[in-house]
Write an enzyme that holds these catalytic residues in place. Structure first.
Site, PDB file in Angstrom:
ATOM      1  N   ASN A  13      80.529   4.892  51.121  1.00  0.00           N
ATOM      2  CA  ASN A  13      80.026   4.416  52.415  1.00  0.00           C
ATOM      3  C   ASN A  13      78.597   4.939  52.537  1.00  0.00           C
ATOM      4  O   ASN A  13      78.393   6.120  52.820  1.00  0.00           O
ATOM      5  CB  ASN A  13      80.899   4.960  53.551  1.00  0.00           C
ATOM      6  CG  ASN A  13      80.309   4.626  54.910  1.00  0.00           C
ATOM      7  OD1 ASN A  13      79.528   3.682  55.043  1.00  0.00           O
ATOM      8  ND2 ASN A  13      80.665   5.403  55.924  1.00  0.00           N
ATOM      9  N   LYS A  15      76.411   4.385  54.669  1.00  0.00           N
ATOM     10  CA  LYS A  15      75.934   4.543  56.051  1.00  0.00           C
ATOM     11  C   LYS A  15      74.546   3.899  56.182  1.00  0.00           C
ATOM     12  O   LYS A  15      74.265   2.917  55.499  1.00  0.00           O
ATOM     13  CB  LYS A  15      75.933   6.017  56.458  1.00  0.00           C
ATOM     14  CG  LYS A  15      77.240   6.726  56.112  1.00  0.00           C
ATOM     15  CD  LYS A  15      77.382   8.033  56.803  1.00  0.00           C
ATOM     16  CE  LYS A  15      78.529   8.815  56.186  1.00  0.00           C
ATOM     17  NZ  LYS A  15      79.138   9.752  57.090  1.00  0.00           N
ATOM     18  N   HIS A  99      85.281   2.991  61.437  1.00  0.00           N
ATOM     19  CA  HIS A  99      84.773   4.294  60.996  1.00  0.00           C
ATOM     20  C   HIS A  99      84.542   5.176  62.225  1.00  0.00           C
ATOM     21  O   HIS A  99      84.151   4.685  63.280  1.00  0.00           O
ATOM     22  CB  HIS A  99      83.459   4.108  60.216  1.00  0.00           C
ATOM     23  CG  HIS A  99      83.024   5.351  59.517  1.00  0.00           C
ATOM     24  ND1 HIS A  99      82.350   6.357  60.168  1.00  0.00           N
ATOM     25  CD2 HIS A  99      83.196   5.770  58.232  1.00  0.00           C
ATOM     26  CE1 HIS A  99      82.110   7.338  59.314  1.00  0.00           C
ATOM     27  NE2 HIS A  99      82.619   7.005  58.120  1.00  0.00           N
ATOM     28  N   GLU A 101      82.231   7.065  63.027  1.00  0.00           N
ATOM     29  CA  GLU A 101      80.873   6.980  63.602  1.00  0.00           C
ATOM     30  C   GLU A 101      80.746   5.748  64.489  1.00  0.00           C
ATOM     31  O   GLU A 101      80.040   5.768  65.496  1.00  0.00           O
ATOM     32  CB  GLU A 101      79.827   6.981  62.472  1.00  0.00           C
ATOM     33  CG  GLU A 101      79.706   8.373  61.850  1.00  0.00           C
ATOM     34  CD  GLU A 101      79.256   8.383  60.401  1.00  0.00           C
ATOM     35  OE1 GLU A 101      78.748   7.363  59.911  1.00  0.00           O
ATOM     36  OE2 GLU A 101      79.414   9.437  59.750  1.00  0.00           O
ATOM     37  N   GLY A 177      80.886  14.336  57.059  1.00  0.00           N
ATOM     38  CA  GLY A 177      79.476  14.728  57.073  1.00  0.00           C
ATOM     39  C   GLY A 177      79.251  16.171  57.489  1.00  0.00           C
ATOM     40  O   GLY A 177      78.131  16.585  57.762  1.00  0.00           O
ATOM     41  N   SER A 217      83.750  14.668  53.444  1.00  0.00           N
ATOM     42  CA  SER A 217      83.087  15.653  52.581  1.00  0.00           C
ATOM     43  C   SER A 217      83.731  15.761  51.197  1.00  0.00           C
ATOM     44  O   SER A 217      83.773  16.836  50.603  1.00  0.00           O
ATOM     45  CB  SER A 217      83.030  17.018  53.269  1.00  0.00           C
ATOM     46  OG  SER A 217      82.309  16.927  54.483  1.00  0.00           O
TER      47      SER A 217
HETATM   48  C1  PEP Z   1      82.352   8.734  55.468  1.00  0.00           C
HETATM   49  O1  PEP Z   1      81.255   8.347  55.853  1.00  0.00           O
HETATM   50  O2  PEP Z   1      83.331   7.984  55.546  1.00  0.00           O
HETATM   51  C2  PEP Z   1      82.476  10.098  54.928  1.00  0.00           C
HETATM   52  C3  PEP Z   1      83.647  10.510  54.526  1.00  0.00           C
HETATM   53  O3  PEP Z   1      81.320  10.836  54.881  1.00  0.00           O
HETATM   54  P1  PEP Z   1      81.103  12.222  54.067  1.00  0.00           P
HETATM   55  O4  PEP Z   1      81.718  12.022  52.710  1.00  0.00           O
HETATM   56  O5  PEP Z   1      79.640  12.399  54.031  1.00  0.00           O
HETATM   57  O6  PEP Z   1      81.826  13.283  54.843  1.00  0.00           O
END
Ligand code: PEP
Length: 257
Positions: A13, A15, A99, A101, A177, A217
Site C-alpha cells: 500500500n 499510500k 483502510h 487512514e 505506520g 509495520s
Molecule cells: C498500511 O498502510 O496498510 C500499513 C500496514 O502501513 P505500515 O506497514 O507502514 O504500518
C-alpha cells in the site's frame, strides 16, 4: 485446517507516495526481484495518478496492480471520486477498501465500506477490505467485539460466491505506520478469530479458503515470523513496500512460510 488451500497475498500500500517516474522506477526495480515467485500473489496498490504507469511498467510480470479506494456509485456528481468501473476498465485488479487512514481522516464508515465493497465486486475488482481495532479498544479488551462487528457490517449482504473474491487485511490501527508490530501470536489470534467469524457466516469451506492478511509495520525482519502463522496468509505492507529490496524480502518470507 490447511494453510496450503489458500493463496498468500503480499500487497504493497504505497499510500500518497511516488510521482509517476518514481513509481515506474520502483516497479522496474521490483519486477526482476520477484519474477521467480510462484506461490505468492504480489500486488502494488498505488495512487490513482500512478495506475496507468504501474500497469504499463508491470506488463508481462507477475506483479498485479491495485488502487487504494473507489466510490460506491457507478458515476455521477461526486467530484474528486473514482468509480470501480473506471478502475476495472484500466486493467486494475485489486482495490484496498476501508483502510484505517480512510476511516480516520476521510469519514469512512462500515456502511460506506460495505457499499464500496459491493461496487468493487460488481465491477469485477478484488477488494482488500481492512479491519482492525484502535489501541483504546484493545486496552478495553473489546478487540473481538470490534472485529466481529466490522466483519458483519463490511460484508453485510455479500453472498459467499462474492466474498470468495475478497481478501481481509487485519490491521490493528495502533500498528499502522507506528513501528509497533503486533506480535505473531497477537496477529494469529485475531486472524483465527476472523476465520471463525467467516465460518459462522459462510461455512467452513469458504472460511478455510479465505485469504486473511496481517498489516501493521510488517517489514523484512518480522515478516517471516508473522506469515508462518497458520491463519496469516500474507500481508498488507505500507512503509516497507516503498523499497524494492525490503518488499522482496517480505514476499520471499511468504513464499517460504
Ligand atoms: C498500511 O498502510 O496498510 C500499513 C500496514 O502501513 P505500515 O506497514 O507502514 O504500518
Amino acid at each position: 485446517m490447511n494453510k496450503s488451500v489458500r493463496k498468500a497475498v503480499i500487497a504493497g500500500n504505497w499510500k500518497m507516495n511516488k510521482t509517476r517516474p518514481e513509481a515506474k522506477a520502483l516497479l522496474e526495480e521490483l519486477a526482476p526481484m520477484v519474477k521467480d515467485i510462484k506461490t505468492v500473489e504480489v500486488v502494488a496498490c498505488v495512487p490513482f495518478t500512478n495506475l496507468e504507469t504501474a500497469l504499463e511498467a508491470t506488463k508481462g510480470t507477475n506483479i498485479k496492480i491495485g488502487a487504494q479506494n473507489c466510490h460506491f456509485e457507478k458515476s455521477g456528481a461526486f467530484t474528486g471520486e473514482i468509480s470501480a468501473d473506471m478502475l476495472k476498465e484500466m486493467g486494475v485488479e485489486y482495490v484496498v477498501l476501508g483502510h484505517s487512514e480512510r476511516r480516520q481522516y476521510f469519514g469512512e464508515t462500515d456502511e460506506t465500506v460495505n457499499k464500496r465493497t459491493k461496487a468493487a465486486l460488481a465491477a469485477g475488482l478484488k477488494p482488500i477490505v481492512c479491519v482492525g481495532e484502535l489501541l483504546w479498544e484493545r486496552e478495553c479488551n473489546i478487540t473481538e467485539e470490534v472485529i466481529a462487528r466490522q466483519i458483519k457490517l463490511d460484508f453485510y449482504d455479500i453472498p459467499a460466491e462474492d466474498f470468495a473474491k475478497c481478501i481481509i487485511a487485519y490491521e490493528p490501527v495502533w500498528a499502522i505506520g507506528t513501528g509497533k508490530t503486533a506480535t505473531a501470536d497477537q496477529a494469529e489470534e485475531v486472524c483465527a478469530f476472523i476465520r471463525a467469524q467467516l465460518e459462522k457466516k459462510y461455512g467452513k469451506a469458504v472460511a478455510d479458503a479465505a485469504t486473511i492478511q496481517y498489516g501493521g509495520s510488517m517489514n523484512a525482519k518480522n515478516a517471516a515470523e508473522l506469515v508462518a502463522k497458520e491463519n496469516v496468509d500474507g500481508g498488507l505492507i505500507g512503509g516497507a513496500s516503498l523499497k524494492a529490496p525490503d518488499f522482496t524480502e517480505i514476499v520471499k518470507a511468504a513464499e517460504n512460510g
